[in-house]
Scaffold this active site. Structure first.
Site, PDB file in Angstrom:
ATOM      1  N   GLY A 198      34.183 -21.589 -14.384  1.00  0.00           N
ATOM      2  CA  GLY A 198      33.756 -20.546 -13.466  1.00  0.00           C
ATOM      3  C   GLY A 198      32.246 -20.420 -13.355  1.00  0.00           C
ATOM      4  N   HIS A 199      31.524 -21.250 -14.140  1.00  0.00           N
ATOM      5  CA  HIS A 199      30.058 -21.210 -14.103  1.00  0.00           C
ATOM      6  C   HIS A 199      29.463 -22.464 -13.456  1.00  0.00           C
ATOM      7  CE1 HIS A 199      30.705 -17.912 -16.772  1.00  0.00           C
ATOM      8  NE2 HIS A 199      31.119 -18.671 -17.757  1.00  0.00           N
ATOM      9  N   LYS A 219      26.519 -20.848 -25.832  1.00  0.00           N
ATOM     10  CA  LYS A 219      26.035 -19.590 -25.272  1.00  0.00           C
ATOM     11  C   LYS A 219      26.526 -18.446 -26.155  1.00  0.00           C
ATOM     12  CE  LYS A 219      27.811 -20.098 -21.057  1.00  0.00           C
ATOM     13  NZ  LYS A 219      28.730 -21.197 -21.443  1.00  0.00           N
ATOM     14  N   HIS A 232      30.001 -13.304 -16.158  1.00  0.00           N
ATOM     15  CA  HIS A 232      31.462 -13.214 -16.284  1.00  0.00           C
ATOM     16  C   HIS A 232      32.038 -12.093 -15.450  1.00  0.00           C
ATOM     17  CE1 HIS A 232      30.229 -15.418 -19.910  1.00  0.00           C
ATOM     18  NE2 HIS A 232      31.353 -16.046 -19.737  1.00  0.00           N
TER      19      HIS A 232
END
Ligand SMILES: Nc1ncnc2c1ncn2[C@@H]1O[C@H](COP(=O)(O)OP(=O)(O)O)[C@@H](O)[C@H]1O
Ligand SMILES: Nc1ncnc2c1ncn2[C@@H]1O[C@H](COP(=O)(O)OP(=O)(O)O)[C@@H](O)[C@H]1O
Ligand SMILES: [Mg+2]
Ligand SMILES: [Mg+2]
Ligand SMILES: [Mg+2]
Ligand SMILES: [Mg+2]
Lengths: 332, 214, 332, 214
Positions: A55-56, A104, A219
């Protein structure tokens, strides 16, 4: 929910099929959901491994290639990958010179990478070093919290540490460069909309027409505070000021990234970049390199983040080194 | 009727019931995670527990340690996020504590659960009041132990644990999160139940229900 | 309307300031709103000029650089630039070898480029050739309409013709290559949402939750028909089948692009690419090169387009040639 | 009272009034363009007419041809899109036809407008029924000429032109677009008024109003 997917359950597997088809220079392990360079790690080269929730994109899979990562482990949407993935990737990419894990700073990512490293230590003799990226000034840094999130600086770190590894620096040196980047980079983000996690089926939070969330991560989580929507100049101020308050960027060349969170057109990112530059100029900060575009995203979230990295001659040299990945490419 | 032990079948039933409960409550868990997290706790838990049940059905086990080590490893390798390592370690430690037996007596179960809690703390370093699953696990186990001392009945202890779990879950609402993703929100995390606390409460609901069946 | 801008009136000017600040390798004429390479056109090299309304970024400004365009004229959002811009850019980029105007087939673009060329003819001796891109199979091609729109093929054409010019081919040869690309490329797009033109302040059209528009272009205009939302596999079929029905792609290597319209995350584009590849494979079509990403967009529109180009050895060779622009970069 | 001529001041007033009308109607024009185009006709027309008025105020002119050539060039260089070249050419040709005079009589105005229409057709190749600004311009000029023959009054002719313009504008609704962006929509363009037709109708409203003032 409107998405170009077959189902929330298959989105990761399907997208990896697409990545493999589009990029012959990458090799995808569909079982373990790992993206590798097609060529094995050059003997003696430190390997760089990262990974995180899906999703990044382009982070991290889009940064696998010459001059950047050797492999990226993909988790479910917004969910860190699992220790077995990290173990497998660590074994595959190690050429004997050791592996740097770029993590991260999220509880899930940290724990899963930690377990992966533990498994690697138990099963193999591979030397693993870890750098945890925690650059988000929106989060109060305190020993009573999970600490700052890892956001935009991750992109710059993967590029710069990747170049150091490609140059033949050893694991300690590559790790030191990575740590330097993390310590010298700061980010702050804003959202004009939330994003929709496929399995959730609706936006993670709702923002009214005249509102924006300041201090969001990547997020779709709510940020620090909700404020009335403002013009680009004011938004740039709200993002840049906390960064400058957190670290002194004067007297050194900086690398500045204005990063789109996924749903914001490029033209707006350039408008934001123009405003960021005005503020930096007024503050006497020298911008040596720039990056404007979508590099670390939050699905379809509208908004952007600003990252400023205090560089030096060595970091600039490593930044300028050739890189050849799907998401970042120059000089090669 | 009082019960003294929990069988391998009942333990499997516990996991099955937990899977069913997280499946029923998937939207609720994701909703809670949307408010103070990243909207994936429901799908994380169902993905993990579906994998667990698949594994249990594919390769039947004969001992409690085998069962829970398998469950733990399956969660660790299929969930990811914060809940994967935490729930995974929880069950792995339960397995190690239980050993190669085919039933657990009440003190054995209590010890195993406490070992699980130890695993969660070792992994996540959470303390009481951090607004995590710890805030359900710890009081639930305390209630389990206390009830056991008085009534010496594993079902009764599980019911007590579930009551405490619900109370612990609801008591996370007013807290400021200090661990995990919700901690990024600072004061804005106040007023929301922690999603991991809610799923852990379902774990005790499942245990109470399965033991009440007998 | 939620946008990171200062005002609808200043969005173009502000974004050009950002482009200039972010890209030292580009020179921006803020008065005439033209983006140039910083280095003047090499003597003897045919110059490539394109341009169009703003809102399609990186097209065209992001494609100015070595191996692609020499200049791009920027119009207001979704509005073609004006003839005086084309005249000015034509004069600046010509090195004596002539200028190719690359025009997307919209009435406004065609007329404004036409007037620009008329002015150039009247004022200068510069040789100007024109290629009009019209590749959108969603539009019925008839002499009773404005004809097909120019969409995705524009990107491939600018790359390939740019390489031909960089190689030193003359104006006739570069124009011939450009025409070949246009005749061999076809596109079709789908939208899951409309987009918001800043000056309009609200989405150009409304799509209900369960609907999508098939056959949209790149201006947020309604498409050919509205159908129920479908999975990626079915959407791919709806896009690829009309393309294959329009041109025979068998027996030649193809270049395939899955292009995001601006608001769709990369992960979905890869899912779509996986489905497109399955269909092409089943149809016996050879994919030689791929491009997945946001290259020709419609502001924040969610959706994508598929472009298929029937190539040959020469076009592949030109495709692979080095290119160094903000939006497309390899080999250099 | 009947009028025979239109002065340079009145012609400037016409343009000023047109600017005011497109500004008032900017959302309406953009709305029409949203339905069958790309939602920019309102901002295109206001940007262009604002530039025109700025130019007129900055450099006063003494002759009709000078005025309209300036107007045309300003539109050509400030609007872009389809309307820039079309409106631009329209006014450029009006200027050429009018010549270096300071007033136009009614036949002179009629001839100039018709020259403008010729420019639009030369540029855009539109024919009657294509659902463009042509479908307002052509009937409006026909009505102007016809009224002039009967009443020999420039105001009356302008009023007649405006009536015909409104009718022409409304008559574009049932048409299938065959030119410009709306033609991509095929049958889906039916039922919507053409935005360029609507702005052109405002042009005749402005003319009628300015001539009625005297
Ligand atoms: N350090 C920790 N110790 C104990 N539990 C934690 C810790 N961090 C997070 N959690 C639990 O994990 C839950 C979130 O799980 P989940 O949403 O699946 O993962 P993620 O936060 O990675 O998205 C939280 O609600 C909390 O109960
Ligand atoms: N070929 C043509 N001839 C005459 N008028 C045209 C032609 N094409 C378009 N138009 C007019 O232009 C109007 C659209 O103008 P505008 O929206 O400003 O430009 P664009 O279509 O480039 O966005 C249409 O409504 C129509 O009246
Ligand atoms: Mg998560
Ligand atoms: Mg979560
Ligand atoms: Mg337009
Ligand atoms: Mg328009």
């Amino acid at each position: 929910m409107k998405k170009l997917i077959n189902s929330p359950e298959t989105v990761l597997a399907d997208s990896l099929i697409g990545v493999a088809a589009a990029h012959p220079e990458l090799r995808v392990d569909h079982v373990n959901r790992i993206i590798y360079r097609t060529d094995p790690t050059r003997a003696g080269k430190v390997a760089l491994l990262s990974g995180g929730g899906t999703g990044h994109e382009p982070l991290h899979g889009g940064f696998v290639g010459v001059g950047m990562l050797d492999a990226a482990c993909a988790g479910a949407v917004f969910t860190s990958p699992t220790p077995d993935q990290m173990l497998e990737a660590t074994k595959v990419v190690d050429s004997g010179a050791g592996v740097l894990h770029i993590v991260k700073n999220y509880t899930g990512d940290v724990m899963n990478f930690e377990m992966g490293a533990e498994l690697a230590a138990a099963e193999t003799g591979i030397e693993v070093a870890v750098v945890v990226v925690n650059d988000d000034v929106a989060v109060e840094d305190s020993t009573f919290t999970a600490g700052r999130r890892g956001v935009g600086t991750t992109v710059l770190l993967e590029k710069i540490a990747g170049a150091a590894a490609e140059e033949g620096r050893d694991l300690a040196a590559v790790t030191a460069v990575a740590r330097q980047v993390n310590e010298s980079g700061r980010s702050m983000g804003v959202a004009l909309s939330s994003c929709t996690v496929p399995a959730a089926g609706k936006p993670t939070f709702e923002l009214a027409e005249g509102e924006m969330e300041i201090g969001v991560g990547i997020h779709g989580e709510p940020g620090r505070r909700r404020v009335p929507l403002a013009g680009a100049a004011e938004v740039a101020r709200l993002l840049v000021e906390p960064i400058l308050a957190d670290l002194d960027f004067t007297g050194a060349p900086t690398i500045v990234m204005v990063n789109g969170l996924g749903g914001t057109p490029l033209i707006e990112l350039y408008v934001m970049y123009a405003e960021v530059r005005k503020i930096l100029e007024a503050a006497g900060i020298t911008v040596a390199r720039s990056l404007v575009g979508n590099y670390i995203t939050a699905l379809d979230m509208a908004g952007c983040s600003v990252t400023i990295l205090k560089a030096d001659e060595d970091l600039l040299h490593l930044w300028d080194a050739p890189v050849n990945t799907a998401g970042l490419r120059w000089g090669i | 009727m009082t019960n003294d032990t929990i069988s391998l079948d009942q333990l499997t039933g516990w996991l099955t019931r937990f899977r069913d409960l997280v499946t029923e409550q998937v939207s609720y868990l994701t909703e809670l995670d949307s408010a103070i997290g990243d909207a994936d706790h429901g799908s994380n838990m169902t993905r993990g527990m579906d994998a667990v049940l698949e594994k249990i059905q594919a390769s039947p086990v004969v001992a409690v340690d085998e069962l829970f080590k398998g469950v733990g490893m399956t969660l660790v390798t299929s969930v990811g996020g914060a809940s994967g390592p935490l729930y995974g370690t929880f069950f792995l430690r339960i397995g190690t504590s239980a050993g190669p037996v085919s039933t657990l007596d009440a003190p054995g179960l209590a010890a195993a659960l406490r070992a699980g809690l130890g695993g969660v703390v070792a992994r996540g370093k959470a303390e009481a009041g951090d607004k995590t699953m710890f805030d359900v696990l710890a009081p639930a186990l305390d209630a389990f132990d206390a009830d056991l001392v008085v009534f010496s009945d594993i079902s009764s202890a599980a019911r007590a644990a579930y009551s405490a779990a619900q109370a612990g879950r609801d008591a996370t609402a007013p807290l400021i999160a200090r661990k995990g993703r919700a901690s990024y929100l600072g004061e804005r995390s106040i007023g929301h139940i922690d999603p991991g606390a809610a799923s852990t409460s379902l774990l005790f609901q499942a245990l109470a229900e399965i033991l009440d069946k007998e």
